[in-house]
Write an enzyme that holds these catalytic residues in place. Structure first.
Site, PDB file in Angstrom:
ATOM      1  N   GLY A 183       0.773  -1.404  -0.098  1.00 27.45           N
ATOM      2  CA  GLY A 183      -0.006   0.098  -0.029  1.00 27.45           C
ATOM      3  C   GLY A 183       0.819   1.351   0.077  1.00 27.45           C
ATOM      4  O   GLY A 183       0.625   2.463  -0.782  1.00 27.45           O
ATOM      5  N   CYS A 184       1.840   1.395   0.750  1.00 31.57           N
ATOM      6  CA  CYS A 184       2.775   2.439   1.038  1.00 31.57           C
ATOM      7  C   CYS A 184       3.455   2.605  -0.267  1.00 31.57           C
ATOM      8  O   CYS A 184       3.948   3.809  -0.751  1.00 31.57           O
ATOM      9  CB  CYS A 184       3.734   2.446   2.187  1.00 31.57           C
ATOM     10  SG  CYS A 184       2.701   2.519   3.577  1.00 31.57           S
ATOM     11  N   THR A 185       3.874   1.539  -0.991  1.00 37.29           N
ATOM     12  CA  THR A 185       4.431   1.635  -2.188  1.00 37.29           C
ATOM     13  C   THR A 185       3.691   2.174  -3.434  1.00 37.29           C
ATOM     14  O   THR A 185       4.065   3.026  -4.126  1.00 37.29           O
ATOM     15  CB  THR A 185       5.189   0.187  -2.773  1.00 37.29           C
ATOM     16  OG1 THR A 185       6.046  -0.153  -1.852  1.00 37.29           O
ATOM     17  CG2 THR A 185       5.628   0.241  -4.297  1.00 37.29           C
TER      18      THR A 185
END
Length: 159
Positions: free
Chosen positions: A49-51
């Protein structure tokens, strides 16, 4: 669900900070004075998700810069992990390390959230827009990693 911290108010000065970036150099909010800043908080470098979120900012950075915005990311990851994340995904903006979560707390980006059906305490994926005068213009909490930059661009009148 409740948050564990007080959220800063729109129109008030954004909480000041000085944190190390991915290279171990300090970056302060005062260093960004006179610029419009998009400050996004993400839970953990190099997770799916952060990527997605960081790469969305990367892919839109040129147009955000052209519109006068500087993008800065913050997580609790150590500078070395931030550096690896930045290198791996060719992220062109600073990633700041807030290992003790002081800045997360100051911005209200730490609190209770629903994670896979359980209420847990942790990073609230959040984005703030700070004006050139250092005042908070927008605050978005519990944002989705996918499609967030598109929503942000619309709110900022860029699309």
């Amino acid at each position: 669900m409740t948050t564990l911290t007080q959220r800063p108010e729109i129109g008030q000065p954004a909480p000041a900070f000085t944190l190390p970036n991915q290279d171990g150099e300090t970056v302060s909010l005062r260093d960004l004075a006179g610029k419009r800043v998009i400050l996004f908080f993400y839970p953990q470098a190099m997770t799916p998700g952060c990527t997605t979120q960081a790469c969305d900012f990367r892919d839109n950075e040129a147009s955000l810069l052209a519109a006068g915005y500087t993008v800065v990311g913050i997580s609790r990851d150590a500078p070395e992990k931030q550096n690896a994340f930045r290198e791996r995904d060719a992220l062109p903006f600073d990633l700041l390390s807030d290992e003790d979560k002081t800045v997360h707390l100051a911005y209200g980006a730490w609190g209770e959230k629903n994670s896979y059906g359980k209420v847990v305490t942790g990073v609230l994926r959040s984005t703030f827009v700070i004006g050139p005068d250092g005042r908070l213009e927008h605050a978005f909490y519990n944002v989705k990693a996918t499609g967030h930059v598109t929503m942000l661009r619309k709110k900022l009148g860029l699309d």
